[in-house]
Design a protein around this motif. Sequence first.
Motif, PDB file in Angstrom:
ATOM      1  N   LYS A  29     -50.428  65.713 -91.283  1.00  0.00           N
ATOM      2  CA  LYS A  29     -49.329  66.683 -91.345  1.00  0.00           C
ATOM      3  C   LYS A  29     -49.878  68.099 -91.465  1.00  0.00           C
ATOM      4  O   LYS A  29     -49.381  69.016 -90.836  1.00  0.00           O
ATOM      5  N   SER A  30     -50.920  68.284 -92.293  1.00  0.00           N
ATOM      6  CA  SER A  30     -51.474  69.636 -92.441  1.00  0.00           C
ATOM      7  C   SER A  30     -52.178  70.108 -91.191  1.00  0.00           C
ATOM      8  O   SER A  30     -52.368  71.286 -91.013  1.00  0.00           O
ATOM      9  N   ASN A  32     -50.884  69.651 -88.347  1.00  0.00           N
ATOM     10  CA  ASN A  32     -49.761  69.762 -87.398  1.00  0.00           C
ATOM     11  C   ASN A  32     -49.757  68.693 -86.313  1.00  0.00           C
ATOM     12  O   ASN A  32     -49.413  68.963 -85.174  1.00  0.00           O
TER      13      ASN A  32
END
Length: 143
Positions: A29-30, A32
């Motif tokens: 998630k970090s 993207n």
Amino acid sequence: FMKNRLVNNPILLVEDNPLDIDLTIRAFKSSNLVNPIEVARDGDEALKYIKKWDSGAAIPVVILLDLKLPKVDGLDVLKTMKEHPIYKTIPIVVLTSSSENSDIEAAYKLGVNSYIVKPVNFDNFLKVAGQIELYWCVINKLP
């Protein structure tokens, strides 16, 4: 970067440790990551995905496979996947805490595409997650 045609296809994470599952999902998630992440929590659950794919479920762009799994060992999952007439082309990355030469050798003999020893801290893991996504979801060309 332009995402390839498998942008909506999932990444299959085969991992039994809840902390590692959480870490992997947070790392992607970090960075993207746009691909959805599906989780199989043991080797048996991972092998059940073959029936799901046969029934039309989206085939993963890459499988991240731990070796130390309950029910069915990671090397057995790798062997079954790489012997499958249709799904053997799915890239499989072993992501494990084992840096044993015997595990590394066995994984490559069974056809693993890459073998990564899990980094212990989150920053290193972020780098690994970013590289996995960049390589397998952007740069690598599939058949």
